[in-house]
Design a protein around this motif. Structure first.
Motif, mmCIF file in Angstrom:
data_model
loop_
_atom_site.group_PDB
_atom_site.id
_atom_site.type_symbol
_atom_site.label_atom_id
_atom_site.label_comp_id
_atom_site.label_asym_id
_atom_site.label_seq_id
_atom_site.Cartn_x
_atom_site.Cartn_y
_atom_site.Cartn_z
ATOM 1 N N LEU A 28 -56.406 111.731 42.443
ATOM 2 C CA LEU A 28 -57.276 110.562 42.241
ATOM 3 C C LEU A 28 -57.316 109.657 43.469
ATOM 4 O O LEU A 28 -58.165 108.782 43.563
ATOM 5 C CB LEU A 28 -56.833 109.767 41.012
ATOM 6 N N ALA A 29 -56.426 109.863 44.423
ATOM 7 C CA ALA A 29 -56.439 109.076 45.665
ATOM 8 C C ALA A 29 -57.579 109.517 46.579
ATOM 9 O O ALA A 29 -57.921 108.807 47.519
ATOM 10 C CB ALA A 29 -55.109 109.220 46.392
ATOM 11 N N LYS A 53 -56.706 106.812 30.712
ATOM 12 C CA LYS A 53 -55.959 105.666 30.180
ATOM 13 C C LYS A 53 -54.512 106.083 29.894
ATOM 14 O O LYS A 53 -53.573 105.341 30.202
ATOM 15 C CB LYS A 53 -56.624 105.153 28.905
ATOM 16 N N TYR A 54 -54.339 107.261 29.328
ATOM 17 C CA TYR A 54 -52.995 107.781 29.049
ATOM 18 C C TYR A 54 -52.173 107.880 30.332
ATOM 19 O O TYR A 54 -50.977 107.592 30.344
ATOM 20 C CB TYR A 54 -53.126 109.151 28.363
ATOM 21 N N LEU A 55 -52.814 108.271 31.430
ATOM 22 C CA LEU A 55 -52.102 108.485 32.696
ATOM 23 C C LEU A 55 -51.582 107.195 33.331
ATOM 24 O O LEU A 55 -50.841 107.259 34.312
ATOM 25 C CB LEU A 55 -53.002 109.222 33.688
ATOM 26 N N LEU A 56 -51.916 106.058 32.789
ATOM 27 C CA LEU A 56 -51.426 104.790 33.332
ATOM 28 C C LEU A 56 -49.900 104.685 33.301
ATOM 29 O O LEU A 56 -49.326 103.839 33.982
ATOM 30 C CB LEU A 56 -52.060 103.605 32.591
ATOM 31 N N TYR A 57 -49.246 105.545 32.531
ATOM 32 C CA TYR A 57 -47.777 105.510 32.520
ATOM 33 C C TYR A 57 -47.193 105.803 33.907
ATOM 34 O O TYR A 57 -46.048 105.466 34.184
ATOM 35 C CB TYR A 57 -47.204 106.460 31.465
ATOM 36 N N TRP A 58 -48.003 106.397 34.793
ATOM 37 C CA TRP A 58 -47.532 106.678 36.146
ATOM 38 C C TRP A 58 -47.278 105.406 36.944
ATOM 39 O O TRP A 58 -46.629 105.450 37.984
ATOM 40 C CB TRP A 58 -48.523 107.585 36.891
ATOM 41 N N LYS A 59 -47.743 104.279 36.473
ATOM 42 C CA LYS A 59 -47.494 103.011 37.158
ATOM 43 C C LYS A 59 -46.056 102.525 36.947
ATOM 44 O O LYS A 59 -45.587 101.663 37.682
ATOM 45 C CB LYS A 59 -48.485 101.947 36.667
ATOM 46 N N GLU A 60 -45.385 103.083 35.967
ATOM 47 C CA GLU A 60 -44.000 102.698 35.702
ATOM 48 C C GLU A 60 -43.102 103.217 36.831
ATOM 49 O O GLU A 60 -43.282 104.341 37.300
ATOM 50 C CB GLU A 60 -43.526 103.268 34.362
ATOM 51 N N TYR A 66 -42.167 109.270 42.221
ATOM 52 C CA TYR A 66 -42.461 110.657 42.587
ATOM 53 C C TYR A 66 -43.790 110.800 43.334
ATOM 54 O O TYR A 66 -44.093 111.877 43.839
ATOM 55 C CB TYR A 66 -42.501 111.544 41.333
ATOM 56 N N LEU A 67 -44.565 109.746 43.403
ATOM 57 C CA LEU A 67 -45.889 109.814 44.026
ATOM 58 C C LEU A 67 -45.792 109.790 45.542
ATOM 59 O O LEU A 67 -45.089 108.964 46.108
ATOM 60 C CB LEU A 67 -46.758 108.649 43.546
ATOM 61 N N LYS A 68 -46.526 110.670 46.159
ATOM 62 C CA LYS A 68 -46.591 110.706 47.620
ATOM 63 C C LYS A 68 -47.743 109.834 48.122
ATOM 64 O O LYS A 68 -47.707 109.329 49.234
ATOM 65 C CB LYS A 68 -46.777 112.151 48.085
ATOM 66 N N TYR A 69 -48.768 109.676 47.308
ATOM 67 C CA TYR A 69 -49.960 108.900 47.665
ATOM 68 C C TYR A 69 -50.113 107.735 46.677
ATOM 69 O O TYR A 69 -50.840 107.852 45.690
ATOM 70 C CB TYR A 69 -51.214 109.786 47.647
ATOM 71 N N PRO A 70 -49.435 106.636 46.928
ATOM 72 C CA PRO A 70 -49.442 105.532 45.942
ATOM 73 C C PRO A 70 -50.814 104.898 45.707
ATOM 74 O O PRO A 70 -51.029 104.266 44.685
ATOM 75 C CB PRO A 70 -48.455 104.521 46.529
#
Length: 131
Positions: A28-29, A53-60, A66-70
């Motif tokens: 998504l980046a 909307k479900y994927l917003l948990y990645w903001k925690e 674990y994200l390489k591309y914040p």
């Protein structure tokens, strides 16, 4: 025995799900990928929008580490807005976002280099004055 096999299968399934969602969120980046999704109508699909909307948990923090591309988190946040999703159909919108990301990275790189140089100079001064 059957419970142990079921638990291993469950762990493998959760690990695969984690990897797939991690990879998708990071995609998504890429504004060109977002343009691709928009042009094919994915953002008009209610189930897909709910998935975003479900994927917003990645903001925690426990997942974001674990994200390489914040910057994907910012895009994920913007994708919650219908107006943004509609604008992504336009290739010029994706191009503008892409250019802004590049400008941000360039500014960040230069600023970081200046900060590192200043720190190195300060350490060198401290070393020479401490002798």
């Amino acid at each position: 025995m059957a419970a142990a096999v079921a638990m291993e299968t469950d762990d493998a399934g959760n690990r695969l799900r984690f990897q797939l969602e991690l990879e998708f969120v990071q995609c998504l980046a890429n504004p060109n990928y977002l343009n691709f999704l928009a042009q094919r109508g994915y953002f008009k699909d209610k189930a897909f929008v709910n998935y975003l909307k479900y994927l917003l948990y990645w903001k925690e923090p426990e997942y974001a580490k674990y994200l390489k591309y914040p910057q994907c988190l910012h895009m994920l946040e913007l994708l919650q807005y219908e107006h943004f999703r509609k604008e992504l159909v336009n290739a010029q919108c994706a191009k503008f976002i892409d250019e802004q990301q590049i400008l941000h990275w360039q500014h960040y790189s230069r600023k970081r280099m200046r900060l590192q140089q200043a720190l190195a100079e300060q350490q060198q001064q401290n070393n020479t004055s401490g002798k």
